[in-house]
Design a protein around this motif. Structure first.
Motif, PDB file in Angstrom:
ATOM      1  N   ARG A   1      42.355  32.622  38.628  1.00  0.00           N
ATOM      2  CA  ARG A   1      42.256  33.660  39.584  1.00  0.00           C
ATOM      3  C   ARG A   1      43.050  34.863  38.940  1.00  0.00           C
ATOM      4  O   ARG A   1      42.711  36.050  39.396  1.00  0.00           O
ATOM      5  CB  ARG A   1      43.402  33.211  40.831  1.00  0.00           C
ATOM      6  N   GLY A   2      43.918  34.947  37.990  1.00  0.00           N
ATOM      7  CA  GLY A   2      44.233  36.251  37.560  1.00  0.00           C
ATOM      8  C   GLY A   2      45.847  36.458  38.128  1.00  0.00           C
ATOM      9  O   GLY A   2      46.137  35.859  39.044  1.00  0.00           O
ATOM     10  N   TYR A   3      46.400  37.522  37.502  1.00  0.00           N
ATOM     11  CA  TYR A   3      47.548  38.102  37.884  1.00  0.00           C
ATOM     12  C   TYR A   3      47.458  39.184  38.703  1.00  0.00           C
ATOM     13  O   TYR A   3      46.735  40.149  38.221  1.00  0.00           O
ATOM     14  CB  TYR A   3      48.609  38.156  36.470  1.00  0.00           C
ATOM     15  N   ALA A   4      48.075  39.123  40.017  1.00  0.00           N
ATOM     16  CA  ALA A   4      48.263  40.650  40.798  1.00  0.00           C
ATOM     17  C   ALA A   4      48.839  41.641  40.062  1.00  0.00           C
ATOM     18  O   ALA A   4      50.014  41.153  39.506  1.00  0.00           O
ATOM     19  CB  ALA A   4      48.729  40.003  41.962  1.00  0.00           C
ATOM     20  N   VAL A   5      48.288  42.914  40.223  1.00  0.00           N
ATOM     21  CA  VAL A   5      48.956  43.871  39.781  1.00  0.00           C
ATOM     22  C   VAL A   5      49.973  44.588  40.820  1.00  0.00           C
ATOM     23  O   VAL A   5      49.573  44.797  41.912  1.00  0.00           O
ATOM     24  CB  VAL A   5      48.195  44.893  38.947  1.00  0.00           C
ATOM     25  N   PRO A   6      51.426  44.860  40.549  1.00  0.00           N
ATOM     26  CA  PRO A   6      52.382  45.303  41.640  1.00  0.00           C
ATOM     27  C   PRO A   6      51.638  46.879  42.102  1.00  0.00           C
ATOM     28  O   PRO A   6      51.149  47.568  41.073  1.00  0.00           O
ATOM     29  CB  PRO A   6      53.565  45.594  40.904  1.00  0.00           C
TER      30      PRO A   6
ATOM     31  N   GLY B   1      44.376  44.335  45.199  1.00  0.00           N
ATOM     32  CA  GLY B   1      42.892  43.974  44.802  1.00  0.00           C
ATOM     33  C   GLY B   1      42.757  43.888  43.348  1.00  0.00           C
ATOM     34  O   GLY B   1      41.750  43.355  42.816  1.00  0.00           O
ATOM     35  N   VAL B   2      43.730  44.299  42.412  1.00  0.00           N
ATOM     36  CA  VAL B   2      43.567  44.480  41.085  1.00  0.00           C
ATOM     37  C   VAL B   2      44.328  43.284  40.483  1.00  0.00           C
ATOM     38  O   VAL B   2      45.260  42.896  40.732  1.00  0.00           O
ATOM     39  CB  VAL B   2      44.287  45.594  40.438  1.00  0.00           C
ATOM     40  N   ARG B   3      43.395  42.463  39.680  1.00  0.00           N
ATOM     41  CA  ARG B   3      43.836  41.210  38.916  1.00  0.00           C
ATOM     42  C   ARG B   3      43.252  41.357  37.501  1.00  0.00           C
ATOM     43  O   ARG B   3      42.258  41.735  37.198  1.00  0.00           O
ATOM     44  CB  ARG B   3      42.917  40.025  39.921  1.00  0.00           C
ATOM     45  N   LEU B   4      44.259  40.813  36.637  1.00  0.00           N
ATOM     46  CA  LEU B   4      44.219  40.634  35.279  1.00  0.00           C
ATOM     47  C   LEU B   4      44.077  39.329  35.046  1.00  0.00           C
ATOM     48  O   LEU B   4      44.854  38.401  35.206  1.00  0.00           O
ATOM     49  CB  LEU B   4      45.520  41.314  34.631  1.00  0.00           C
ATOM     50  N   ARG B   5      42.844  39.049  34.375  1.00  0.00           N
ATOM     51  CA  ARG B   5      42.665  37.469  34.114  1.00  0.00           C
ATOM     52  C   ARG B   5      42.632  37.149  32.633  1.00  0.00           C
ATOM     53  O   ARG B   5      42.705  36.072  32.331  1.00  0.00           O
ATOM     54  CB  ARG B   5      41.002  37.179  34.535  1.00  0.00           C
TER      55      ARG B   5
ATOM     56  N   LEU C   1      44.117  38.463  28.619  1.00  0.00           N
ATOM     57  CA  LEU C   1      44.733  39.493  27.816  1.00  0.00           C
ATOM     58  C   LEU C   1      44.321  40.819  27.628  1.00  0.00           C
ATOM     59  O   LEU C   1      44.893  41.873  27.442  1.00  0.00           O
ATOM     60  CB  LEU C   1      45.177  38.739  26.530  1.00  0.00           C
ATOM     61  N   ALA C   2      42.888  40.764  27.456  1.00  0.00           N
ATOM     62  CA  ALA C   2      42.325  42.128  27.066  1.00  0.00           C
ATOM     63  C   ALA C   2      42.339  42.913  28.387  1.00  0.00           C
ATOM     64  O   ALA C   2      42.652  44.224  28.365  1.00  0.00           O
ATOM     65  CB  ALA C   2      40.688  41.863  26.730  1.00  0.00           C
ATOM     66  N   ASP C   3      42.187  42.506  29.446  1.00  0.00           N
ATOM     67  CA  ASP C   3      42.344  43.122  30.869  1.00  0.00           C
ATOM     68  C   ASP C   3      44.006  43.795  30.963  1.00  0.00           C
ATOM     69  O   ASP C   3      44.014  44.858  31.281  1.00  0.00           O
ATOM     70  CB  ASP C   3      42.274  42.231  32.044  1.00  0.00           C
ATOM     71  N   VAL C   4      44.956  42.850  30.433  1.00  0.00           N
ATOM     72  CA  VAL C   4      46.276  43.225  30.662  1.00  0.00           C
ATOM     73  C   VAL C   4      46.422  44.757  29.825  1.00  0.00           C
ATOM     74  O   VAL C   4      47.120  45.596  30.119  1.00  0.00           O
ATOM     75  CB  VAL C   4      47.224  42.337  30.320  1.00  0.00           C
ATOM     76  N   LEU C   5      46.148  44.589  28.459  1.00  0.00           N
ATOM     77  CA  LEU C   5      46.100  45.671  27.375  1.00  0.00           C
ATOM     78  C   LEU C   5      45.416  46.749  28.015  1.00  0.00           C
ATOM     79  O   LEU C   5      45.929  47.851  27.794  1.00  0.00           O
ATOM     80  CB  LEU C   5      45.805  44.994  25.974  1.00  0.00           C
ATOM     81  N   ALA C   6      44.220  46.698  28.227  1.00  0.00           N
ATOM     82  CA  ALA C   6      43.418  47.798  28.888  1.00  0.00           C
ATOM     83  C   ALA C   6      44.338  48.421  29.978  1.00  0.00           C
ATOM     84  O   ALA C   6      44.199  49.683  30.042  1.00  0.00           O
ATOM     85  CB  ALA C   6      41.945  47.287  29.267  1.00  0.00           C
ATOM     86  N   TYR C   7      44.876  47.609  30.922  1.00  0.00           N
ATOM     87  CA  TYR C   7      45.798  47.994  32.021  1.00  0.00           C
ATOM     88  C   TYR C   7      46.684  48.986  31.921  1.00  0.00           C
ATOM     89  O   TYR C   7      46.996  50.065  32.120  1.00  0.00           O
ATOM     90  CB  TYR C   7      46.009  47.070  32.971  1.00  0.00           C
TER      91      TYR C   7
ATOM     92  N   PRO D   1      57.199  41.322  37.087  1.00  0.00           N
ATOM     93  CA  PRO D   1      56.201  40.268  37.236  1.00  0.00           C
ATOM     94  C   PRO D   1      55.381  39.939  35.883  1.00  0.00           C
ATOM     95  O   PRO D   1      55.058  40.867  35.053  1.00  0.00           O
ATOM     96  CB  PRO D   1      55.300  40.884  38.159  1.00  0.00           C
ATOM     97  N   THR D   2      55.011  38.602  35.812  1.00  0.00           N
ATOM     98  CA  THR D   2      54.262  38.118  34.776  1.00  0.00           C
ATOM     99  C   THR D   2      52.618  38.685  34.987  1.00  0.00           C
ATOM    100  O   THR D   2      52.047  38.495  36.094  1.00  0.00           O
ATOM    101  CB  THR D   2      54.038  36.478  34.824  1.00  0.00           C
ATOM    102  N   LEU D   3      52.305  39.347  33.797  1.00  0.00           N
ATOM    103  CA  LEU D   3      50.895  39.736  33.857  1.00  0.00           C
ATOM    104  C   LEU D   3      49.881  38.864  33.103  1.00  0.00           C
ATOM    105  O   LEU D   3      48.608  38.932  33.386  1.00  0.00           O
ATOM    106  CB  LEU D   3      50.701  41.024  33.426  1.00  0.00           C
ATOM    107  N   TRP D   4      50.415  37.974  32.361  1.00  0.00           N
ATOM    108  CA  TRP D   4      49.682  37.026  31.452  1.00  0.00           C
ATOM    109  C   TRP D   4      50.472  36.162  30.820  1.00  0.00           C
ATOM    110  O   TRP D   4      51.610  36.275  30.449  1.00  0.00           O
ATOM    111  CB  TRP D   4      49.068  37.853  30.399  1.00  0.00           C
TER     112      TRP D   4
END
Length: 171
Positions: A54-59, A63-67, A69-75, A126-129
């Protein structure tokens, strides 16, 4: 809402969230909920992959979810967010006798049987990954190299990641 394809009820979701967020030992959860520790272990192992998918919600970003590690780094690069990287150890039952790699679960820091997980969060906490589980005996920096986190960080120059002294020598 956590997807429920296997018919997992609110009990399974609640137990898993308590286990992951509060790091309550599975034997204690078994006593609290009146079930065997093996039931708690099975439930957590079934629900955890569903949460990860499901991924991690961004505070502050509905609606933004990081699924990945590449998503987290890009964010982090796009939003100029400074990430925090560290590893956490979770206590586990001692692996069965004569099991290959049994000694690898004994953590030198905690002197217990543990598994190690790399965690990335933002400055707010919050945990992102969360990475894959590894043996507790594994050093934090080795876990980062094994999971390929260091290689991915080399390709994303704009992302800033703070680490503790356990990652000394990592670029």
């Amino acid at each position: 809402m956590i997807p429920n394809p296997k018919g997992l009820g609110s009990f399974a979701r609640l137990v898993t969230l308590i286990s992951l967020r509060l790091d309550v030992p599975q034997t204690v959860l078994g006593v609290l909920f009146g079930v065997d520790q093996a039931t708690i272990s099975r439930v957590v192992s079934e629900v955890r992959p569903l949460l990860a998918a499901r991924g991690y919600a961004v505070p502050d970003r509905p609606g933004v979810r990081l699924r990945t590690l590449a998503d987290v780094l890009a964010y982090a690069a796009a939003e100029n967010v400074v990430l925090r990287l560290d590893a956490t150890e979770t206590r586990v039952n001692r692996p069965a006798a004569r099991r290959p790699g049994r000694r690898g679960f004994i953590s030198g820091k905690k002197n217990l049987n543990t598994i190690k997980t790399s965690i990335i969060s933002d400055g707010l906490g919050p945990t992102l990954w969360a990475g894959a589980f590894g043996p507790g005996r594994q050093h934090d920096q080795t876990a980062v190299c094994t999971e390929g986190i260091d290689d991915l960080l080399d390709h994303v120059d704009q992302a800033r990641v703070l680490v503790d002294a356990g990652y000394r020598g990592l670029r």
